[in-house]
Design a protein around this motif. Structure first.
Motif, short mmCIF file in Angstrom:
data_model
loop_
_atom_site.label_atom_id
_atom_site.label_comp_id
_atom_site.label_asym_id
_atom_site.label_seq_id
_atom_site.Cartn_x
_atom_site.Cartn_y
_atom_site.Cartn_z
N PRO A 191 -23.09 59.72 -2.83
CA PRO A 191 -23.67 58.48 -3.38
C PRO A 191 -24.32 57.61 -2.31
O PRO A 191 -23.86 56.49 -2.02
N GLY A 192 -25.41 58.12 -1.72
CA GLY A 192 -26.15 57.35 -0.74
C GLY A 192 -27.11 56.39 -1.40
O GLY A 192 -26.96 56.01 -2.56
N TRP A 193 -28.15 56.01 -0.65
CA TRP A 193 -29.09 55.02 -1.17
C TRP A 193 -29.82 55.51 -2.42
O TRP A 193 -30.20 54.69 -3.26
N TYR A 194 -30.01 56.81 -2.54
CA TYR A 194 -30.73 57.33 -3.71
C TYR A 194 -30.01 56.97 -5.00
O TYR A 194 -30.65 56.58 -6.00
N TYR A 195 -28.70 57.12 -5.01
CA TYR A 195 -27.91 56.74 -6.18
C TYR A 195 -27.48 55.26 -6.10
O TYR A 195 -27.39 54.58 -7.12
N GLY A 196 -27.19 54.80 -4.89
CA GLY A 196 -26.58 53.49 -4.74
C GLY A 196 -27.48 52.32 -5.10
O GLY A 196 -27.04 51.38 -5.79
N LEU A 197 -28.73 52.35 -4.65
CA LEU A 197 -29.61 51.20 -4.91
C LEU A 197 -29.86 50.97 -6.40
O LEU A 197 -29.75 49.82 -6.87
N PRO A 198 -30.20 52.00 -7.20
CA PRO A 198 -30.36 51.75 -8.64
C PRO A 198 -29.08 51.26 -9.31
O PRO A 198 -29.12 50.36 -10.15
N VAL A 199 -27.95 51.86 -8.94
CA VAL A 199 -26.69 51.45 -9.56
C VAL A 199 -26.35 50.01 -9.18
O VAL A 199 -25.93 49.22 -10.04
N MET A 200 -26.55 49.64 -7.92
CA MET A 200 -26.26 48.27 -7.50
C MET A 200 -27.14 47.27 -8.24
O MET A 200 -26.66 46.22 -8.68
N GLY A 201 -28.42 47.60 -8.39
CA GLY A 201 -29.30 46.70 -9.12
C GLY A 201 -28.87 46.52 -10.56
O GLY A 201 -28.84 45.39 -11.09
N LEU A 202 -28.52 47.61 -11.23
CA LEU A 202 -28.08 47.53 -12.63
C LEU A 202 -26.77 46.76 -12.76
O LEU A 202 -26.59 45.97 -13.70
N LEU A 203 -25.84 46.97 -11.83
CA LEU A 203 -24.56 46.27 -11.89
C LEU A 203 -24.73 44.77 -11.69
O LEU A 203 -24.05 43.97 -12.34
N VAL A 204 -25.61 44.38 -10.78
CA VAL A 204 -25.86 42.95 -10.59
C VAL A 204 -26.44 42.33 -11.86
O VAL A 204 -26.03 41.23 -12.28
N ILE A 205 -27.38 43.02 -12.49
CA ILE A 205 -27.95 42.51 -13.74
C ILE A 205 -26.88 42.42 -14.83
O ILE A 205 -26.81 41.42 -15.57
N ALA A 206 -26.03 43.45 -14.94
CA ALA A 206 -24.96 43.42 -15.94
C ALA A 206 -24.00 42.27 -15.69
O ALA A 206 -23.56 41.60 -16.63
N GLY A 207 -23.65 42.02 -14.42
CA GLY A 207 -22.76 40.91 -14.10
C GLY A 207 -23.37 39.56 -14.45
O GLY A 207 -22.69 38.69 -15.00
N ILE A 208 -24.66 39.39 -14.15
CA ILE A 208 -25.33 38.13 -14.48
C ILE A 208 -25.39 37.91 -15.99
O ILE A 208 -25.11 36.81 -16.49
N LEU A 209 -25.74 38.95 -16.74
CA LEU A 209 -25.82 38.83 -18.20
C LEU A 209 -24.44 38.53 -18.80
O LEU A 209 -24.33 37.73 -19.74
N THR A 210 -23.40 39.15 -18.26
CA THR A 210 -22.05 38.91 -18.79
C THR A 210 -21.61 37.48 -18.50
O THR A 210 -21.04 36.81 -19.38
N LEU A 211 -21.86 36.99 -17.29
CA LEU A 211 -21.52 35.60 -16.98
C LEU A 211 -22.30 34.64 -17.87
O LEU A 211 -21.78 33.62 -18.32
#
Length: 353
Positions: free
Chosen positions: A203-223
């Motif tokens: 799980p390097g940058w190829y997987y990590g960057l898209p997942v991190m971006g999606l998780l940040v968006i999910a956290g903001i929407l949930t808050l």
């Protein structure tokens, strides 16, 4: 082995759901929604019915959005194999974004022009300050926050240790091992060589960057959804204050439990990929200077104890997260089911028909 593991996880999920539903290992506050709705007066039945239908529609829409996200991930993974499973790895994060968006943008009504808001002639106003984490479980902000920060931190660390594969994608784990040896004419080892290698998928940058971006968006929407749930104006009728609080509690539990479960499921494949790559990188061929080797006496590969300990720790974390995610998801089924089951009250059924 993977098929057997999938079957065991599915069986465990089914058993967990049956146990939670049968033994009612659920918060009693979930029943307040149905109990308070059934106890409302005839004049308040229209308002209660509309709110319950909105809750039911939102919950079903969020489930449909999450299922759509999973289906899209599976379809594009099969249709485009050169994505190397990126969408499958990020599927829980995609599901979290879509489900959280439903709750963030679909508001619960609080004004009902056709209904009598206050049969007693009085309108109440609650002056108690309401915070984002006021409704729902006590861990409603802490648990998903810890899971989110832990996942983002783990992806950052994995990204820094990752390296490019043969196509230049950062989805491999580079390593250095002692897998080479120099032999003389008598097949005697005279020197041990250090060799570079890489293993994956990691799980390097190829997987990590898209997942991190999606998780940040999910956290903001949930808050955002939790904040809207807390600050939404109360139902105006004095007899519906308890029901209004139960509605907010229901939303808080659904949002916090759902996001926490998806964060657990998001971390599991990342942890499994990391543990597998670490194990592969930890194998060394046991050459010894002065020993005689030939084609019939190739030394065995031995797993480095440090790599083994780290991989086992990650596997234990993955198992714990998987079990936690299953229990949270089973609990979520009960909360959503509270709005799907019909309210046993004749006046409500007749008023909302």
């Amino acid at each position: 082995m993977l098929n057997l593991l999938s079957m065991l996880l599915l069986l465990g999920f089914c058993i967990a759901v049956l146990m939670l539903v049968r033994r009612r290992v659920l918060s009693q506050r979930r029943d307040d929604l149905a109990a308070l709705a059934a106890a409302s007066s005839d004049a308040e039945a229209v308002v209660v019915g509309k709110v319950l239908r909105t809750l039911r529609s939102r919950n079903l829409a969020a489930l449909g959005a999450a299922a759509f996200g999973a289906a899209v991930a599976i379809f594009f993974t099969e249709a485009f194999p050169r994505t190397y499973g990126l969408l499958m790895v990020a599927a829980p994060a995609i599901m979290a974004v879509l489900a959280a968006a439903v709750y963030a943008f679909w508001r619960i009504p609080h004004e009902f022009p056709t209904a009598d808001p206050a049969p007693s002639g009085r309108i109440s106003a609650d002056l108690t300050p309401r915070s984002t984490g006021m409704f729902g479980p006590a861990w409603g902000i802490v648990l998903p926050g810890v899971l989110l920060i832990g996942t983002l931190g783990g992806l950052l660390v994995a990204g820094m240790f990752s390296g490019p594969d043969e196509k230049g994608l950062y989805r491999d784990l580079p390593y250095v091992s002692m897998n080479g040896a120099q032999l003389d004419e008598n097949s005697v080892v005279t020197q041990i060589h250090m060799s570079d290698g890489s293993t994956g998928p990691f799980p390097g940058w190829y997987y990590g960057l898209p997942v991190m971006g999606l998780l940040v968006i999910a956290g903001i929407l949930t808050l955002w959804a939790l904040n809207v749930n807390a600050r939404r104006p109360r139902l105006r009728s004095t007899g519906l204050q308890g029901f209004d609080h139960a509605v907010r509690t229901h939303n808080g539990y659904v949002l916090s439990t759902g996001l926490s479960a998806l964060l657990c499921f998001q971390a599991v494949p990342l942890v499994v990929l990391s543990a597998s790559s670490i194990v592969n990188a930890g194998y060394n061929t046991m050459y010894a200077i002065g020993q005689v080797y030939d084609d019939d006496a190739i030394p065995d590969s031995v797993l480095d104890p440090a790599h083994a300990a780290l991989a086992m720790s990650l596997a234990g974390v993955g198992l714990l997260l998987g079990v936690t995610g299953v229990l949270l998801l089973a609990n979520l089924v009960g909360w959503i089911g509270a709005t799907i089951m019909p309210i046993r009250r004749k006046s409500i059924e007749s008023a909302t028909a």
